[in-house]
Design an enzyme around this catalytic site. Structure first.
Site, mmCIF file in Angstrom:
data_model
loop_
_atom_site.group_PDB
_atom_site.id
_atom_site.type_symbol
_atom_site.label_atom_id
_atom_site.label_comp_id
_atom_site.label_asym_id
_atom_site.label_seq_id
_atom_site.Cartn_x
_atom_site.Cartn_y
_atom_site.Cartn_z
ATOM 1 N N ASP A 1 20.520 -37.265 -58.292
ATOM 2 C CA ASP A 1 21.500 -36.208 -57.997
ATOM 3 C C ASP A 1 22.458 -36.032 -59.173
ATOM 4 O OD1 ASP A 1 23.369 -34.469 -56.857
ATOM 5 O OD2 ASP A 1 23.345 -35.481 -54.920
ATOM 6 N N HIS B 1 19.905 -33.204 -55.489
ATOM 7 C CA HIS B 1 20.997 -32.901 -54.564
ATOM 8 C C HIS B 1 20.511 -32.315 -53.233
ATOM 9 C CE1 HIS B 1 25.194 -32.412 -53.640
ATOM 10 N NE2 HIS B 1 25.068 -31.114 -53.429
ATOM 11 N N SER C 1 26.514 -32.020 -48.736
ATOM 12 C CA SER C 1 27.410 -31.555 -49.800
ATOM 13 C C SER C 1 28.764 -31.132 -49.222
ATOM 14 C CB SER C 1 26.733 -30.426 -50.582
ATOM 15 O OG SER C 1 27.328 -30.228 -51.837
#
Length: 251
Positions: free
Chosen positions: A207, A230, A81
């Site tokens: 996600d 995610h 991320s």
């Protein structure tokens, strides 16, 4: 500014970078799976966990420089991320520090643009920013839930994520604000591909933050774990570990 690190295991160096609002504890299940095969360094981002915070550390290059100072001299970098943005920038600035780059559930640009629909609407992050001022704990809990939304085993994954997340000190609010600004403002789509650094991307097929349709717009090798959200390294830990082993063997 000094960043907190955790080093364990033996073998080729592997660096793990967490995402916004998180800390090094979220990597612990994956670390335990891989530490007999890799020397793993986990770094906490500025103002997250036990890392210190410098109010002047607001740009991507500031965060990247701090991580480079804490990283091994050369390693496979795996950035999840927000951590993936930092890894991409570090590869551009210091490719000699990379054996390979793995972007996990990450992107060169996290918000939608007229020519970039494979991202979050700006309003999603702006809402987190406004809610952060009122209630940090509630905002982070909602963000945790969003990370597993739609994934297989989402309830168990969320419980694991919460347990690991709460094992470390909470991120400082100014650092959270700065991290959101990076997610909102950074666009690395035109960043030249780093010389000599093999690029790998691991995405979750469900996600909600980094859509899997992004896969065909990334350079290098891409794998999509169909049932993952995610946080694929938690929901599909063994599959993630196997992919990392496979890619590391070909560095």
């Amino acid at each position: 500014m000094r960043l907190a690190t955790q080093v364990s295991g033996q073998g080729p160096d592997l660096l793990l970078l967490h995402g916004w609002g998180m800390n090094l504890a979220v990597w612990q299940p994956l670390v335990e799976t891989l530490e007999e095969e890799f020397r793993i360094t986990v770094v906490e981002l500025p103002g997250h966990g036990a890392s210190s915070w410098d109010p002047g550390c607001r740009s991507l290059d500031h965060w990247t420089a701090a991580v480079l100072d804490a990283a091994p001299s050369r390693a496979i970098w795996c950035g999840w991320s927000l951590g993936g943005l930092i890894a991409q920038r570090a590869a551009a600035l210091a490719p000699e520090r990379f054996s390979a780059l793995v972007g996990m559930a990450t992107s060169p640009c996290f918000v939608t643009k007229p020519d970039w629909p494979w991202a979050m609407e700006t309003s999603v992050l702006e809402r987190f920013a406004s809610e952060l001022e009122a209630d940090q704990v509630r905002t982070l809990r909602r963000f945790l839930a969003l990370q597993v939304q739609g994934a297989e085993n989402s309830r168990a994954t969320l419980q694991l994520l919460r347990t690991e997340f709460e094992a470390r000190p909470a991120a400082r609010v100014p650092a959270l604000r700065a991290g959101l600004d990076l997610l909102l403002g950074v666009d690395l789509r035109n960043l030249p591909e780093p010389t000599g650094v093999s690029m790998h991307w691991l995405l979750g097929g469900r996600d909600q933050l980094v859509p899997p349709a992004l896969a065909s717009h990334l350079p290098g090798r891409v794998r999509v774990i169909r049932g993952a959200g995610h946080a694929p390294f938690l929901s599909h830990q063994e599959e993630c570990a196997g992919i990392l082993r496979e890619w590391a063997a070909n560095v």
